[in-house]
Design a protein around this motif. Structure first.
Motif, PDB file in Angstrom:
ATOM      1  N   LEU A 107     -38.805 -38.656  91.793  1.00 40.15           N
ATOM      2  CA  LEU A 107     -40.141 -39.078  92.181  1.00 40.15           C
ATOM      3  C   LEU A 107     -40.135 -39.900  93.456  1.00 40.15           C
ATOM      4  O   LEU A 107     -39.153 -40.556  93.785  1.00 40.15           O
ATOM      5  CB  LEU A 107     -40.811 -39.851  91.045  1.00 40.15           C
ATOM      6  N   ILE A 108     -41.258 -39.856  94.154  1.00 41.07           N
ATOM      7  CA  ILE A 108     -41.506 -40.699  95.320  1.00 41.07           C
ATOM      8  C   ILE A 108     -41.979 -42.062  94.846  1.00 41.07           C
ATOM      9  O   ILE A 108     -41.594 -43.091  95.375  1.00 41.07           O
ATOM     10  CB  ILE A 108     -42.566 -40.045  96.233  1.00 41.07           C
ATOM     11  N   ALA A 109     -42.835 -42.036  93.813  1.00 39.85           N
ATOM     12  CA  ALA A 109     -43.419 -43.270  93.283  1.00 39.85           C
ATOM     13  C   ALA A 109     -43.969 -43.008  91.892  1.00 39.85           C
ATOM     14  O   ALA A 109     -44.193 -41.861  91.502  1.00 39.85           O
ATOM     15  CB  ALA A 109     -44.545 -43.765  94.196  1.00 39.85           C
ATOM     16  N   ALA A 110     -44.183 -44.086  91.166  1.00 46.31           N
ATOM     17  CA  ALA A 110     -44.925 -44.039  89.907  1.00 46.31           C
ATOM     18  C   ALA A 110     -46.332 -44.518  90.223  1.00 46.31           C
ATOM     19  O   ALA A 110     -46.508 -45.547  90.881  1.00 46.31           O
ATOM     20  CB  ALA A 110     -44.270 -44.936  88.863  1.00 46.31           C
ATOM     21  N   VAL A 111     -47.323 -43.778  89.778  1.00 49.92           N
ATOM     22  CA  VAL A 111     -48.716 -44.134  90.023  1.00 49.92           C
ATOM     23  C   VAL A 111     -49.349 -44.503  88.686  1.00 49.92           C
ATOM     24  O   VAL A 111     -49.415 -43.671  87.779  1.00 49.92           O
ATOM     25  CB  VAL A 111     -49.489 -42.986  90.695  1.00 49.92           C
ATOM     26  N   VAL A 112     -49.781 -45.755  88.579  1.00 52.31           N
ATOM     27  CA  VAL A 112     -50.416 -46.257  87.360  1.00 52.31           C
ATOM     28  C   VAL A 112     -51.917 -46.320  87.606  1.00 52.31           C
ATOM     29  O   VAL A 112     -52.376 -46.858  88.624  1.00 52.31           O
ATOM     30  CB  VAL A 112     -49.858 -47.646  86.969  1.00 52.31           C
ATOM     31  N   ILE A 113     -52.676 -45.763  86.673  1.00 53.15           N
ATOM     32  CA  ILE A 113     -54.134 -45.689  86.799  1.00 53.15           C
ATOM     33  C   ILE A 113     -54.776 -46.587  85.757  1.00 53.15           C
ATOM     34  O   ILE A 113     -54.545 -46.419  84.557  1.00 53.15           O
ATOM     35  CB  ILE A 113     -54.620 -44.235  86.599  1.00 53.15           C
ATOM     36  N   SER A 114     -55.577 -47.538  86.223  1.00 54.00           N
ATOM     37  CA  SER A 114     -56.328 -48.378  85.290  1.00 54.00           C
ATOM     38  C   SER A 114     -57.432 -47.543  84.655  1.00 54.00           C
ATOM     39  O   SER A 114     -58.038 -46.698  85.306  1.00 54.00           O
ATOM     40  CB  SER A 114     -56.928 -49.582  86.018  1.00 54.00           C
ATOM     41  N   VAL A 115     -57.680 -47.769  83.386  1.00 51.83           N
ATOM     42  CA  VAL A 115     -58.751 -47.066  82.683  1.00 51.83           C
ATOM     43  C   VAL A 115     -59.988 -47.947  82.790  1.00 51.83           C
ATOM     44  O   VAL A 115     -60.202 -48.853  82.001  1.00 51.83           O
ATOM     45  CB  VAL A 115     -58.378 -46.792  81.206  1.00 51.83           C
ATOM     46  N   ASP A 116     -60.785 -47.701  83.831  1.00 50.61           N
ATOM     47  CA  ASP A 116     -61.975 -48.507  84.080  1.00 50.61           C
ATOM     48  C   ASP A 116     -63.241 -47.893  83.497  1.00 50.61           C
ATOM     49  O   ASP A 116     -64.143 -48.598  83.066  1.00 50.61           O
ATOM     50  CB  ASP A 116     -62.167 -48.717  85.579  1.00 50.61           C
ATOM     51  N   ARG A 117     -63.307 -46.568  83.515  1.00 50.95           N
ATOM     52  CA  ARG A 117     -64.500 -45.876  83.033  1.00 50.95           C
ATOM     53  C   ARG A 117     -64.075 -44.616  82.321  1.00 50.95           C
ATOM     54  O   ARG A 117     -63.179 -43.910  82.796  1.00 50.95           O
ATOM     55  CB  ARG A 117     -65.416 -45.539  84.206  1.00 50.95           C
ATOM     56  N   ILE A 118     -64.705 -44.326  81.193  1.00 49.14           N
ATOM     57  CA  ILE A 118     -64.416 -43.106  80.430  1.00 49.14           C
ATOM     58  C   ILE A 118     -65.736 -42.359  80.238  1.00 49.14           C
ATOM     59  O   ILE A 118     -66.736 -42.953  79.819  1.00 49.14           O
ATOM     60  CB  ILE A 118     -63.778 -43.436  79.065  1.00 49.14           C
ATOM     61  N   VAL A 119     -65.724 -41.064  80.551  1.00 52.25           N
ATOM     62  CA  VAL A 119     -66.922 -40.231  80.473  1.00 52.25           C
ATOM     63  C   VAL A 119     -66.602 -38.988  79.636  1.00 52.25           C
ATOM     64  O   VAL A 119     -65.541 -38.387  79.780  1.00 52.25           O
ATOM     65  CB  VAL A 119     -67.383 -39.806  81.888  1.00 52.25           C
ATOM     66  N   SER A 120     -67.519 -38.611  78.782  1.00 52.22           N
ATOM     67  CA  SER A 120     -67.352 -37.414  77.961  1.00 52.22           C
ATOM     68  C   SER A 120     -67.457 -36.158  78.822  1.00 52.22           C
ATOM     69  O   SER A 120     -68.361 -36.036  79.645  1.00 52.22           O
ATOM     70  CB  SER A 120     -68.438 -37.367  76.880  1.00 52.22           C
ATOM     71  N   LEU A 121     -66.539 -35.237  78.596  1.00 53.08           N
ATOM     72  CA  LEU A 121     -66.636 -33.900  79.182  1.00 53.08           C
ATOM     73  C   LEU A 121     -66.824 -32.868  78.083  1.00 53.08           C
ATOM     74  O   LEU A 121     -66.532 -31.693  78.255  1.00 53.08           O
ATOM     75  CB  LEU A 121     -65.378 -33.574  80.003  1.00 53.08           C
ATOM     76  N   ASN A 122     -67.316 -33.326  76.926  1.00 54.97           N
ATOM     77  CA  ASN A 122     -67.577 -32.420  75.811  1.00 54.97           C
ATOM     78  C   ASN A 122     -68.612 -31.383  76.208  1.00 54.97           C
ATOM     79  O   ASN A 122     -69.551 -31.685  76.951  1.00 54.97           O
ATOM     80  CB  ASN A 122     -68.099 -33.183  74.598  1.00 54.97           C
ATOM     81  N   ALA A 123     -68.435 -30.179  75.687  1.00 54.94           N
ATOM     82  CA  ALA A 123     -69.442 -29.148  75.910  1.00 54.94           C
ATOM     83  C   ALA A 123     -70.698 -29.526  75.124  1.00 54.94           C
ATOM     84  O   ALA A 123     -70.618 -30.116  74.054  1.00 54.94           O
ATOM     85  CB  ALA A 123     -68.911 -27.806  75.439  1.00 54.94           C
ATOM     86  N   GLY A 124     -71.855 -29.208  75.675  1.00 51.25           N
ATOM     87  CA  GLY A 124     -73.103 -29.462  74.959  1.00 51.25           C
ATOM     88  C   GLY A 124     -73.833 -30.689  75.449  1.00 51.25           C
ATOM     89  O   GLY A 124     -73.606 -31.175  76.553  1.00 51.25           O
ATOM     90  N   PRO A 125     -74.712 -31.225  74.604  1.00 50.32           N
ATOM     91  CA  PRO A 125     -75.612 -32.292  75.034  1.00 50.32           C
ATOM     92  C   PRO A 125     -74.919 -33.618  75.361  1.00 50.32           C
ATOM     93  O   PRO A 125     -75.509 -34.457  76.034  1.00 50.32           O
ATOM     94  CB  PRO A 125     -76.570 -32.458  73.849  1.00 50.32           C
ATOM     95  N   ASP A 126     -73.681 -33.820  74.905  1.00 54.11           N
ATOM     96  CA  ASP A 126     -72.984 -35.073  75.203  1.00 54.11           C
ATOM     97  C   ASP A 126     -72.254 -35.048  76.540  1.00 54.11           C
ATOM     98  O   ASP A 126     -71.676 -36.059  76.952  1.00 54.11           O
ATOM     99  CB  ASP A 126     -71.976 -35.400  74.094  1.00 54.11           C
ATOM    100  N   ALA A 127     -72.243 -33.911  77.214  1.00 59.11           N
ATOM    101  CA  ALA A 127     -71.542 -33.797  78.492  1.00 59.11           C
ATOM    102  C   ALA A 127     -72.052 -34.848  79.474  1.00 59.11           C
ATOM    103  O   ALA A 127     -73.263 -35.035  79.631  1.00 59.11           O
ATOM    104  CB  ALA A 127     -71.734 -32.403  79.073  1.00 59.11           C
ATOM    105  N   GLY A 128     -71.140 -35.554  80.087  1.00 60.07           N
ATOM    106  CA  GLY A 128     -71.496 -36.560  81.086  1.00 60.07           C
ATOM    107  C   GLY A 128     -71.894 -37.910  80.517  1.00 60.07           C
ATOM    108  O   GLY A 128     -72.245 -38.820  81.265  1.00 60.07           O
ATOM    109  N   THR A 129     -71.835 -38.072  79.209  1.00 60.86           N
ATOM    110  CA  THR A 129     -72.187 -39.345  78.586  1.00 60.86           C
ATOM    111  C   THR A 129     -71.098 -40.373  78.847  1.00 60.86           C
ATOM    112  O   THR A 129     -69.914 -40.101  78.626  1.00 60.86           O
ATOM    113  CB  THR A 129     -72.372 -39.170  77.056  1.00 60.86           C
ATOM    114  N   GLU A 130     -71.505 -41.544  79.312  1.00 61.48           N
ATOM    115  CA  GLU A 130     -70.540 -42.616  79.552  1.00 61.48           C
ATOM    116  C   GLU A 130     -70.106 -43.210  78.215  1.00 61.48           C
ATOM    117  O   GLU A 130     -70.931 -43.629  77.405  1.00 61.48           O
ATOM    118  CB  GLU A 130     -71.173 -43.692  80.442  1.00 61.48           C
ATOM    119  N   ILE A 131     -68.803 -43.260  77.993  1.00 58.46           N
ATOM    120  CA  ILE A 131     -68.245 -43.817  76.765  1.00 58.46           C
ATOM    121  C   ILE A 131     -67.921 -45.286  76.956  1.00 58.46           C
ATOM    122  O   ILE A 131     -68.158 -46.112  76.080  1.00 58.46           O
ATOM    123  CB  ILE A 131     -66.993 -43.024  76.343  1.00 58.46           C
TER     124      ILE A 131
END
Length: 142
Positions: A107-131
């Motif tokens: 590897l060149i580097a390890a990239v750590v990503i903070s979990v700041d926002r979680i959004v649903s990608l579920n199919a149907g009416p919940d798509a795009g809902t902020e969790i």
């Protein structure tokens, strides 16, 4: 930071993830990251191996999004956060060992990503809902 549930962590481990970044002109880029995995309840990590477009983009803008959606599947999620790059130290060494253990390129580097926002990608009416939306600071709020 937002917290990943055990169900979300399972989904991430089972799906093939894609990351999205933007370049210095605001042009979006998306691509697969096969080494992306859960680090803990509030962080994801991946091994940067190629040093190409996403790597270039993260040098100027550390905002990043990860999308996971197994196929065929009706559930998915997007994690948005801030990337921190490690080129040495314990995080880098653990990522290097992950590469060795899994017979992956160095590897060149390890990239750590903070979990700041979680959004649903579920199919149907919940798509795009902020969790969840709990950035470390407003500076990194997406």
């Amino acid at each position: 930071m937002a917290k990943l549930t055990s169900e979300m962590k399972d989904l991430i481990s089972q799906a093939f993830p894609f990351i999205a970044t933007v370049d210095e002109d605001g042009n979006p880029q998306i691509g697969p990251k096969g080494t992306l995995r859960v680090m803990d309840d509030e962080h994801l990590i991946y091994n940067e191996e190629t040093g190409r477009q996403a790597w270039h983009n993260l040098q100027a803008n550390h905002k990043i999004a990860v999308a996971v959606h197994p196929y065929p599947g009706k559930i998915g999620l997007r994690v948005e956060g801030y990337a921190t790059i490690y080129k040495d130290g314990p995080v880098f060494e653990a990522a290097h060992q992950y590469a060795v253990d899994n017979q992956l390129p160095d590897l060149i580097a390890a990239v750590v990503i903070s979990v700041d926002r979680i959004v649903s990608l579920n199919a149907g009416p919940d798509a795009g809902t902020e969790i969840a939306n709990e950035p470390v600071s407003d500076q990194f709020k997406i």
